[in-house]
Design an enzyme around this catalytic site. Structure first.
Site, PDB file in Angstrom:
ATOM      1  N   GLY A   1      -8.557  -6.234  -2.530  1.00 36.59           N
ATOM      2  CA  GLY A   1      -9.970  -5.862  -2.510  1.00 36.59           C
ATOM      3  C   GLY A   1     -10.185  -4.989  -1.293  1.00 36.59           C
ATOM      4  O   GLY A   1      -9.298  -4.242  -0.905  1.00 36.59           O
ATOM      5  N   GLU A   2     -11.356  -5.098  -0.679  1.00 42.08           N
ATOM      6  CA  GLU A   2     -11.597  -4.358   0.564  1.00 42.08           C
ATOM      7  C   GLU A   2     -11.628  -5.340   1.725  1.00 42.08           C
ATOM      8  O   GLU A   2     -12.482  -6.232   1.787  1.00 42.08           O
ATOM      9  CB  GLU A   2     -12.921  -3.589   0.481  1.00 42.08           C
ATOM     10  CG  GLU A   2     -12.804  -2.222  -0.153  1.00 42.08           C
ATOM     11  CD  GLU A   2     -11.739  -1.331   0.495  1.00 42.08           C
ATOM     12  OE1 GLU A   2     -11.706  -1.237   1.749  1.00 42.08           O
ATOM     13  OE2 GLU A   2     -10.931  -0.749  -0.240  1.00 42.08           O
ATOM     14  N   SER A   3     -10.710  -5.145   2.667  1.00 37.44           N
ATOM     15  CA  SER A   3     -10.591  -6.107   3.770  1.00 37.44           C
ATOM     16  C   SER A   3     -11.849  -6.143   4.638  1.00 37.44           C
ATOM     17  O   SER A   3     -12.216  -7.184   5.170  1.00 37.44           O
ATOM     18  CB  SER A   3      -9.373  -5.778   4.622  1.00 37.44           C
ATOM     19  OG  SER A   3      -9.454  -4.470   5.118  1.00 37.44           O
TER      20      SER A   3
ATOM     21  N   CYS B   1      -2.283  -7.010  -0.176  1.00 41.67           N
ATOM     22  CA  CYS B   1      -3.038  -5.802   0.193  1.00 41.67           C
ATOM     23  C   CYS B   1      -4.145  -6.125   1.205  1.00 41.67           C
ATOM     24  O   CYS B   1      -3.855  -6.299   2.380  1.00 41.67           O
ATOM     25  CB  CYS B   1      -3.565  -5.114  -1.058  1.00 41.67           C
ATOM     26  SG  CYS B   1      -4.115  -3.438  -0.744  1.00 41.67           S
TER      27      CYS B   1
ATOM     28  N   ARG C   1      -3.649   0.710   7.898  1.00 45.31           N
ATOM     29  CA  ARG C   1      -4.400   0.766   6.634  1.00 45.31           C
ATOM     30  C   ARG C   1      -4.321   2.157   6.022  1.00 45.31           C
ATOM     31  O   ARG C   1      -4.200   3.150   6.718  1.00 45.31           O
ATOM     32  CB  ARG C   1      -5.874   0.418   6.884  1.00 45.31           C
ATOM     33  CG  ARG C   1      -6.123  -1.075   7.021  1.00 45.31           C
ATOM     34  CD  ARG C   1      -7.608  -1.343   7.192  1.00 45.31           C
ATOM     35  NE  ARG C   1      -8.377  -0.944   6.025  1.00 45.31           N
ATOM     36  CZ  ARG C   1      -9.700  -0.823   6.019  1.00 45.31           C
ATOM     37  NH1 ARG C   1     -10.398  -1.068   7.111  1.00 45.31           N
ATOM     38  NH2 ARG C   1     -10.337  -0.466   4.926  1.00 45.31           N
TER      39      ARG C   1
ATOM     40  N   ILE D   1      -2.074   0.335  -4.152  1.00 50.75           N
ATOM     41  CA  ILE D   1      -3.386   0.956  -4.320  1.00 50.75           C
ATOM     42  C   ILE D   1      -4.049   1.127  -2.959  1.00 50.75           C
ATOM     43  O   ILE D   1      -4.430   0.144  -2.334  1.00 50.75           O
ATOM     44  CB  ILE D   1      -4.250   0.122  -5.287  1.00 50.75           C
ATOM     45  CG1 ILE D   1      -3.574   0.145  -6.662  1.00 50.75           C
ATOM     46  CG2 ILE D   1      -5.663   0.664  -5.357  1.00 50.75           C
ATOM     47  CD1 ILE D   1      -4.225  -0.690  -7.695  1.00 50.75           C
ATOM     48  N   ARG D   2      -4.141   2.371  -2.498  1.00 55.51           N
ATOM     49  CA  ARG D   2      -4.636   2.656  -1.135  1.00 55.51           C
ATOM     50  C   ARG D   2      -4.017   1.614  -0.189  1.00 55.51           C
ATOM     51  O   ARG D   2      -4.694   1.005   0.636  1.00 55.51           O
ATOM     52  CB  ARG D   2      -6.169   2.562  -1.103  1.00 55.51           C
ATOM     53  CG  ARG D   2      -6.874   3.772  -1.735  1.00 55.51           C
ATOM     54  CD  ARG D   2      -8.379   3.566  -1.806  1.00 55.51           C
ATOM     55  NE  ARG D   2      -8.917   3.098  -0.547  1.00 55.51           N
ATOM     56  CZ  ARG D   2      -9.513   3.866   0.357  1.00 55.51           C
ATOM     57  NH1 ARG D   2      -9.659   5.147   0.132  1.00 55.51           N
ATOM     58  NH2 ARG D   2      -9.978   3.352   1.468  1.00 55.51           N
TER      59      ARG D   2
ATOM     60  N   HIS E   1       0.433  -5.164  -4.993  1.00 58.49           N
ATOM     61  CA  HIS E   1      -0.327  -6.167  -5.748  1.00 58.49           C
ATOM     62  C   HIS E   1       0.541  -6.879  -6.785  1.00 58.49           C
ATOM     63  O   HIS E   1       0.561  -6.460  -7.951  1.00 58.49           O
ATOM     64  CB  HIS E   1      -1.499  -5.502  -6.471  1.00 58.49           C
ATOM     65  CG  HIS E   1      -2.539  -4.959  -5.564  1.00 58.49           C
ATOM     66  ND1 HIS E   1      -3.515  -5.744  -4.991  1.00 58.49           N
ATOM     67  CD2 HIS E   1      -2.759  -3.713  -5.106  1.00 58.49           C
ATOM     68  CE1 HIS E   1      -4.287  -5.005  -4.230  1.00 58.49           C
ATOM     69  NE2 HIS E   1      -3.857  -3.761  -4.268  1.00 58.49           N
TER      70      HIS E   1
ATOM     71  N   GLU F   1      -0.085  -9.414  -8.330  1.00 60.14           N
ATOM     72  CA  GLU F   1      -0.958  -9.931  -9.398  1.00 60.14           C
ATOM     73  C   GLU F   1      -1.238  -8.884 -10.469  1.00 60.14           C
ATOM     74  O   GLU F   1      -1.785  -9.199 -11.516  1.00 60.14           O
ATOM     75  CB  GLU F   1      -2.271 -10.480  -8.805  1.00 60.14           C
ATOM     76  CG  GLU F   1      -3.253  -9.435  -8.286  1.00 60.14           C
ATOM     77  CD  GLU F   1      -2.951  -8.967  -6.858  1.00 60.14           C
ATOM     78  OE1 GLU F   1      -1.847  -9.240  -6.364  1.00 60.14           O
ATOM     79  OE2 GLU F   1      -3.834  -8.322  -6.257  1.00 60.14           O
TER      80      GLU F   1
END
Lengths: 323, 210
Positions: free
Chosen positions: B55-57, B88, B120, B149-150, B185, B187
């Site tokens: 997600g977004e940390s 991530c 990051r 992903i990024r 990821h 998952e």
């Protein structure tokens, strides 16, 4: 598998192979594009027009920012043609924030989209908030390495956009009105049709499924996949009219994966507190105690006054190609 | 042994994807257990293991720090030996120190339990995101599909950290005692081997206090 990979295009031009020291990497695959959208889940994507707003958004917990030239409310007021944001502003915001940056292009405007891709935006919104550039067709999004998000007001529109290669769906709602009613209508439209599809699927009635796909004017494979999943095969966000924490909670409770907020934050008089409150309400959407606390952070007198969606001069949801 | 109870931090990100992968891993290992999304300190207190999803940390850090209780509960549980896995954004949350490749220092909240430094957005923006086959010796000879992903990378590790996977001269997965972290990821792959590795750590932990 956690991401549906049913794709209409077998050899998308957006896929790129690159050699590295230890083998090969592949960019722009369906998994990588839809995967990006999955990372936005349970989050709030905020419309911003300046570096300052983008920083407020990041600090208050936005999962990404959507850069526009004007907020939808101001697009309505200004009239004229609404186009993609200036690249300069996009680049300035990129230099200041660490969260993903999205930007809107006009429906069917392949060149605006290519330009945004080359500027490095993380996701492109082919959006009815801007004035459509093509009244006949949308962009063939399989040609892009960058993922797209598209609006939809019903299941047919959502599945057609997915066929064209979009990686994420949002409701259209009526942007810039501060009125959640249209977004609610669009979510329920989609949910009701999927419920029907799923019950047909569970009855193993393939003939009914193909009739459904003829009605919707989308491919049978995609309809069957949606029926099997009992949800859209890509991430589905609510958009168009979210103004308060309670609005956020409402649409999340209808099963949306996250939220876009346009004018609701930066056209309110308390943007910082409101941004934070909407983020909180999106995460704890099903917990009335937290929603109450979130709602306490905002002052209803400072909400965007809003517009009645019945008497709008411009109904953004009706714009663009009908198929 | 009682049923395992594994939580996925349910603040933001690909929570359901991690729930599915963990459930599948439990089934593959012929175990019984429940996997739930957790958002309140009291839910975290009686878990046998916790996953911090992608997600977004910045968002996850922001929300768990709002009332310091979630933050502190997670930190205490990890310090007391509860296995944790971060993918991530989760890897960023666990790390001691982080900076952004383009922006430099970031003012985000970190749990600081994993002795690594993280960069990051190390591969660039979304159009640079990719999938590739990774060699992970711990998992055997069959490659693991890494979905980046990024994604962040690990630029520095202390001696107590084992490098689980490097790719293109960059460290992308590590293990430190009961902590597993990946910059990709797992998952999102069809492959549950990394989640199974985590579930095995959860079993060991549960055995140790039963």
């Amino acid at each position: 598998m956690n991401i549906s990979l049913v794709a209409t295009e077998s050899e998308p031009k957006g896929i790129k192979f690159k050699d590295v020291k230890e083998g090969q990497i592949v960019q722009g695959t369906t998994l990588v594009k839809r995967g990006f959208a999955h990372m936005q889940k349970h989050g709030v994507i905020m419309d911003v027009t300046t570096v300052e707003q983008a920083q407020i958004a990041e600090d208050s917990g936005a999962v990404a920012v959507m850069v526009l030239d004007k907020l939808p409310y101001d697009v309505r007021k200004a009239g004229g043609v609404a186009r993609t944001a200036s690249i300069k502003i996009i680049e300035q915001i990129m230099d200041e924030i660490t969260i993903p940056l999205m930007a809107k292009c006009r429906i069917g405007h392949i060149s605006e989209a290519k330009m945004l891709e080359s500027a490095g935006v993380d996701m492109i919104d082919e959006s009815e908030v801007l004035t459509p550039a093509d009244e006949e067709s949308h962009i063939w999004k399989w040609d892009f390495t960058t993922p797209f998000v598209n609006g939809a007001k019903n299941l047919a529109e959502a599945l057609r956009r997915i066929e064209e290669g979009t990686s994420m769906i949002r409701t259209k709602g009526e942007p810039g009105t501060g009125n959640i009613a249209e977004a609610v209508r669009h979510i329920k439209n989609v949910n009701n049709d999927i419920r029907k599809l799923n019950s047909i699927y569970r009855d193993n009635d393939d003939l009914e499924l193909i009739k459904f796909s003829r009605d919707l004017k989308v491919s049978y494979n995609l309809v069957k996949e949606t029926a099997r999943l009992a949800r859209l095969p890509v991430v589905n966000f609510a958009a168009g009219g979210v103004a308060t924490p309670a609005d956020a909670s409402l649409v999340m409770n209808y099963g949306c994966d996250g939220i876009f907020v346009g004018s609701g934050i930066f056209k309110a008089e308390d943007p910082e507190q409101r941004a934070r409150a909407i983020v909180l309400a999106t995460t704890y959407y099903d917990d009335p105690k937290v929603i109450k606390e979130a709602q306490k952070l905002v002052d209803e007198k400072k909400s965007l006054l809003g517009l009645d969606t019945k008497n709008l001069e411009l109904r953004m949801q009706e714009r663009g190609p009908s198929i | 042994m009682n049923e395992l109870k594994i939580g996925i931090l349910g603040i933001q990100g690909d929570i359901e994807e991690n729930i599915n992968s963990t459930k599948e891993s439990i089934t593959n290992l012929n175990l019984k257990g429940t996997v739930i999304s957790v958002r309140h300190p009291e839910e975290i207190k009686n878990l046998d293991g916790l996953i911090l999803p992608g997600g977004e940390s910045t968002v996850i850090g922001n929300l768990i720090s709002l009332n310091g209780q979630i933050f502190q509960t997670i930190k205490n549980r990890i310090s007391n030996g509860m296995p944790v896995m971060g993918t991530c954004a989760g890897l960023i949350m666990l790390s001691k120190k982080v900076y952004d490749k383009f922006i430099g220092q970031t003012k985000q909240q970190l749990l600081g339990v994993l002795d690594i430094v993280v960069e990051r957005n190390a591969f660039g923006r979304q159009h640079n995101s990719f999938e590739t086959n990774l060699k992970i010796p711990t998992l055997g000879p069959v490659p693991f599909k890494g979905v980046f992903i990024r994604a962040p990378i690990i630029t520095n590790v202390q001696d107590n950290v084992d490098i689980m996977c490097s790719f293109d001269n960059k460290i992308v997965a590590v293990i430190q005692d009961h902590i597993i972290a990946t910059s990709f990821h797992p998952e999102l792959s069809l492959d549950t081997r990394i989640h199974e590795l985590f579930v095995k750590k959860v079993i060991d932990f549960k055995k140790s206090y039963n």
